[in-house]
Scaffold this active site. Structure first.
Site, PDB file in Angstrom:
ATOM      1  N   CYS A  89       0.879   1.600   0.144  1.00 16.76           N
ATOM      2  CA  CYS A  89       1.822   1.960   1.216  1.00 16.76           C
ATOM      3  C   CYS A  89       2.777   3.099   0.843  1.00 16.76           C
ATOM      4  O   CYS A  89       3.627   3.457   1.649  1.00 16.76           O
ATOM      5  CB  CYS A  89       2.637   0.736   1.617  1.00 16.76           C
ATOM      6  N   CYS A 157       3.560  -4.329 -16.832  1.00 21.90           N
ATOM      7  CA  CYS A 157       2.192  -3.941 -17.189  1.00 21.90           C
ATOM      8  C   CYS A 157       1.421  -3.792 -15.877  1.00 21.90           C
ATOM      9  O   CYS A 157       1.055  -4.790 -15.249  1.00 21.90           O
ATOM     10  CB  CYS A 157       1.604  -5.017 -18.090  1.00 21.90           C
TER      11      CYS A 157
END
Length: 168
Positions: A89, A157
Site C-alpha cells: 500500500c 527482521c
C-alpha cells in the site's frame, strides 16, 4: 493400566490424553496466528485482487505470512538515504537511517516509523515471536526481536519483498 469404557469400546487413558493433547495443540495453532483478513484496514482487497496487484511471491509473503529465503533480497545492499515503504500500500514504514546489517539475511531496522506497524503474537514454529504488519493494509512484514542495536535494542527482521525503497 486403567481402561475407560466409552460406548462399550475399550479406551486407555494414555490414548485419551494423547488425543486431547493433539486437539489442544491444534487449537493453540489456530489461536496463535490471528487472522488479519477479519480486521478492517484502510487499504483492503479480495485475495484475487491482492494477488493481481502483488504477484505470486509478494502475495505469499504479505497476504499469507510466508518468508523469503535469506540473503535473496536486493534490499540487503540498499544503502542510499530514503524510506522503505509497504509493497502492498506504499505506507512509509522504515527510514534508511535505522537500517543495519544484522547478518541474518533479511533487511533489518532498529526502529519503525511512528504509527506505521502493528504487532501480533505468533506461536508458529513452536516458539513465541512478535509478528509485524503494515498498519494500513495488514500486510505481513516479518518479525521484531529484542536483540538489536542501540538505541532501541530492537531488530525488525523484515522480508525484502514486503518493502519497496524510495530514495530521498
Amino acid at each position: 493400566m486403567e481402561t475407560i469404557m466409552l460406548s462399550a469400546t475399550p479406551f486407555d487413558r494414555r490414548a485419551a490424553l494423547g488425543l486431547g493433547g493433539i486437539g489442544l495443540l491444534g487449537a493453540m495453532t489456530l489461536a496463535a496466528r490471528p487472522s488479519t483478513a477479519a480486521a478492517r484496514y484502510e487499504v483492503s482487497f479480495t485475495p484475487a485482487q491482492w494477488r493481481a496487484r502483488l504477484g505470486d511471491e509478494r502475495f505469499r509473503i504479505l497476504r499469507e505470512a510466508s518468508t523469503e529465503y535469506p540473503f535473496t533480497s536486493p534490499l540487503l545492499k540498499e544503502h542510499r538515504k530514503g524510506t522503505f515503504v509497504c509493497a502492498g500500500c506504499a505506507l512509509p514504514l522504515f527510514s534508511s537511517t535505522t537500517k543495519f546489517d544484522s547478518g541474518t539475511g533479511w533487511p533489518s531496522f532498529y526502529a519503525a516509523l511512528p504509527n506505521a506497524v502493528l504487532y501480533d503474537r505468533d506461536l508458529s514454529l513452536g516458539m513465541l515471536r512478535t509478528e509485524e504488519h503494515c498498519r494500513r493494509c495488514g500486510g505481513h512484514l516479518g518479525h521484531v526481536f529484542d536483540d538489536g542495536p542501540r538505541p532501541t535494542g530492537k531488530r525488525h527482521c523484515i522480508n525484502g519483498l514486503s518493502l519497496r525503497f524510495r530514495p530521498a
